[in-house]
Design an enzyme around this catalytic site. Sequence first.
Site, PDB file in Angstrom:
ATOM      1  N   GLN A 118       4.602   0.186   2.053  1.00 56.84           N
ATOM      2  CA  GLN A 118       3.966  -0.706   3.019  1.00 56.84           C
ATOM      3  C   GLN A 118       3.807  -2.069   2.342  1.00 56.84           C
ATOM      4  O   GLN A 118       3.205  -2.174   1.270  1.00 56.84           O
ATOM      5  CB  GLN A 118       2.607  -0.138   3.435  1.00 56.84           C
ATOM      6  N   ARG A 154       0.304   8.993  13.397  1.00 62.14           N
ATOM      7  CA  ARG A 154       1.148   8.271  12.438  1.00 62.14           C
ATOM      8  C   ARG A 154       1.518   9.049  11.169  1.00 62.14           C
ATOM      9  O   ARG A 154       1.016  10.103  10.898  1.00 62.14           O
ATOM     10  CB  ARG A 154       0.458   6.969  12.043  1.00 62.14           C
ATOM     11  N   ASP A 155       2.388   8.393  10.399  1.00 67.74           N
ATOM     12  CA  ASP A 155       2.782   8.792   9.042  1.00 67.74           C
ATOM     13  C   ASP A 155       3.605  10.084   9.007  1.00 67.74           C
ATOM     14  O   ASP A 155       3.260  11.039   8.316  1.00 67.74           O
ATOM     15  CB  ASP A 155       1.550   8.942   8.126  1.00 67.74           C
ATOM     16  N   GLU A 185      -4.699  10.857   7.172  1.00 66.40           N
ATOM     17  CA  GLU A 185      -3.473  10.049   7.119  1.00 66.40           C
ATOM     18  C   GLU A 185      -2.465  10.709   6.177  1.00 66.40           C
ATOM     19  O   GLU A 185      -2.801  11.600   5.398  1.00 66.40           O
ATOM     20  CB  GLU A 185      -3.774   8.633   6.588  1.00 66.40           C
ATOM     21  N   ASN A 244       0.838  -1.214   0.000  1.00 67.35           N
ATOM     22  CA  ASN A 244       0.000   0.000   0.000  1.00 67.35           C
ATOM     23  C   ASN A 244       0.870   1.260   0.000  1.00 67.35           C
ATOM     24  O   ASN A 244       1.666   1.378  -0.946  1.00 67.35           O
ATOM     25  CB  ASN A 244      -1.142  -0.040   1.020  1.00 67.35           C
ATOM     26  N   ASP A 245       0.726   2.166   0.938  1.00 66.81           N
ATOM     27  CA  ASP A 245       1.344   3.500   0.826  1.00 66.81           C
ATOM     28  C   ASP A 245       2.809   3.505   0.376  1.00 66.81           C
ATOM     29  O   ASP A 245       3.621   2.745   0.911  1.00 66.81           O
ATOM     30  CB  ASP A 245       1.354   4.200   2.188  1.00 66.81           C
ATOM     31  N   SER A 254       3.692   3.743   7.902  1.00 62.61           N
ATOM     32  CA  SER A 254       4.214   4.704   6.926  1.00 62.61           C
ATOM     33  C   SER A 254       5.106   5.769   7.543  1.00 62.61           C
ATOM     34  O   SER A 254       5.011   6.082   8.725  1.00 62.61           O
ATOM     35  CB  SER A 254       3.058   5.369   6.188  1.00 62.61           C
TER      36      SER A 254
END
Length: 526
Positions: free
Chosen positions: A40, A150-151, A203, A21-22, A83
């Site tokens: 990810q 996060r991220d 996000e 993913n990301d 992430s």
Amino acid sequence: MGLQDLEHPLVHLTPPHGWLNDPNGLWYDAKDELWHCYFQHNPDSTVWKQPICWGHSVSKDAIIWDYKGLAIVPPDSDGGVFSGSVVVDNRNTSELFDESTDPRQRVVAIWTQDADGIQRQMISYSMDGGYSFKDYAHNPVLDINNSNFRDPKVIWHKETGRWIMVVALSQKFEISIYSSKDLIHWQYESGFAVRGFKGLQYECPGLIKVPLLDANGQEVKDTKDNWVLYISINPGAPQGGSATEYFIGEFDGKVFQPRDNQVRLMDLGKDFYAFQTFYNTPNDKDVIGMAWASNWQYTNQTPTSQYRSCLTMLRKLHLQKLQITPEYSEINLFSAPLWDQDSLVNLAPPKSLTPDAPLLPNHGLNINLDQGEGLLEFTWEWSVQDKLVPKADFCGITMFLKDQETSNQFLSLGFEANSSAFFLDRGNTGSHFTETNPLFTRNLSADLTPYRTFQGTSIYKVHGILDRNILELYFNDGALAATYTFFYLENRPIRWVHMESSVNDVFKIKELRFTELAIKSPSKTY
Ligand SMILES: *[C@@H]1O[C@H](CO)[C@@H](O)[C@H](O)[C@H]1NC(C)=O
Ligand SMILES: *[C@@H]1O[C@H](CO)[C@@H](O)[C@H](O)[C@H]1NC(C)=O
Ligand SMILES: *[C@@H]1O[C@H](CO)[C@@H](O)[C@H](O)[C@H]1NC(C)=O
Ligand SMILES: *[C@@H]1O[C@H](CO)[C@@H](O)[C@H](O)[C@H]1NC(C)=O
């Protein structure tokens, strides 16, 4: 190439196996002249499943990717490496590097550890140019005892000589801004909260200065108003599920101040999420990034067997004034694919329709792309005789894309002039998933403004890259972009284009050119 490889797009990054993913930790290595992309990843599962790690691929040309396996793995088995971003600490501000590492490769990754119900910001560093990482001995570097924090995306803020991190307090709908001198001690500066499309979660934020161009394409030097804050929202995007929004404004090293109350989407398609920019680019001023080309609404069910989901092509961004209506213009974010074709070959001379070809209801035009392996580039410009647009029924020009003339599996896209909207129907591809998943929206649209107008005629323009199961569209020189995935029952490459109009006289083709491309050395296609 085995037949099953047909499910992997050719120039879009995918993992050979497993889940993606990301995009994470994007950076450009100025020493080895190499693009690094982490993402990810769980190589052992084709659905999202812990342990999530950082997978790693590198590319010389941003077209052909070479998979390097796992770069950062969770220290304990129940956690995940979520992430984050990468910076090049060429000045050794972190004091983590010795002389053995070239300053251009002093790579520090800043990422979120998800463990024991808490999300904390950690750092890891690499002494070998980004292939393997060592966790910092005194992690975490930022822990506020929050389960949805996060991220982190970190940049170097030249003006104040500090590192700046933006990080999402996802469920408080806040993008927190922190500063640091050494990547280890972080100080809270401000929060940008509850703005734009809130969705149900924020996000993957990012904050970056983007070149502002004047009408002649020259960079405007003395401007402050050229910072872009982007935020991904999921779920709850206007098109359903996941999307990336952005704000344009000013940033003084502490507070981001948007220049107006507008929020805009970076891409109007349904498959564009978690956009992130590269730290460092070959020409330092360029702003280049990529996104995950999928949507959480349906990503775990998409019908691929070896792997799941791809990233978009690299996109170069700039800001420029755009005439939105005859009476209003404003600064808009433009994007263009980084599409260096030196690593590709043309399988045949480009095929095109004659300019001003009239389109008649019962007389479609065809292009036979008999060499195609599934990678096509096209440019399409059409004109609309505005005064002839009927005000009731469907008044459209439609392009059908199929593997062969007689196939009943196709993608259709085009333009409806009465509503001035581009449309895509990705529902006739024969796959069970496409036909049964109610969230894999079959019919999608994007409202278009003309590229230019001339004596009662409006001209529209789109540049498309079609790569097996993904279509990226850039309208009006990138004023709007739209990314869509689609899934055929059989992964046969598209080799037949049929174009028709629902009415006489309204539409003309100004230009339609298709190029059939393939990778020069087909041994490596991920
Ligand atoms: C980086 O900083 C540390 C701590 O001061 C020092 O030991 C190391 O030699 C520095 N590295 C370089 C390349 O100067
Ligand atoms: C962290 O938060 C939880 C729940 O809000 C609380 O019970 C706990 O005491 C907090 N821990 C620390 C170290 O502050
Ligand atoms: C076309 O425009 C008319 C009048 O504005 C409207 O009633 C009709 O629904 C429109 N049709 C389409 C397909 O947009
Ligand atoms: C989707 O678009 C097609 C035309 O491509 C149309 O025939 C069909 O009715 C549309 N379906 C829905 C659910 O709107």
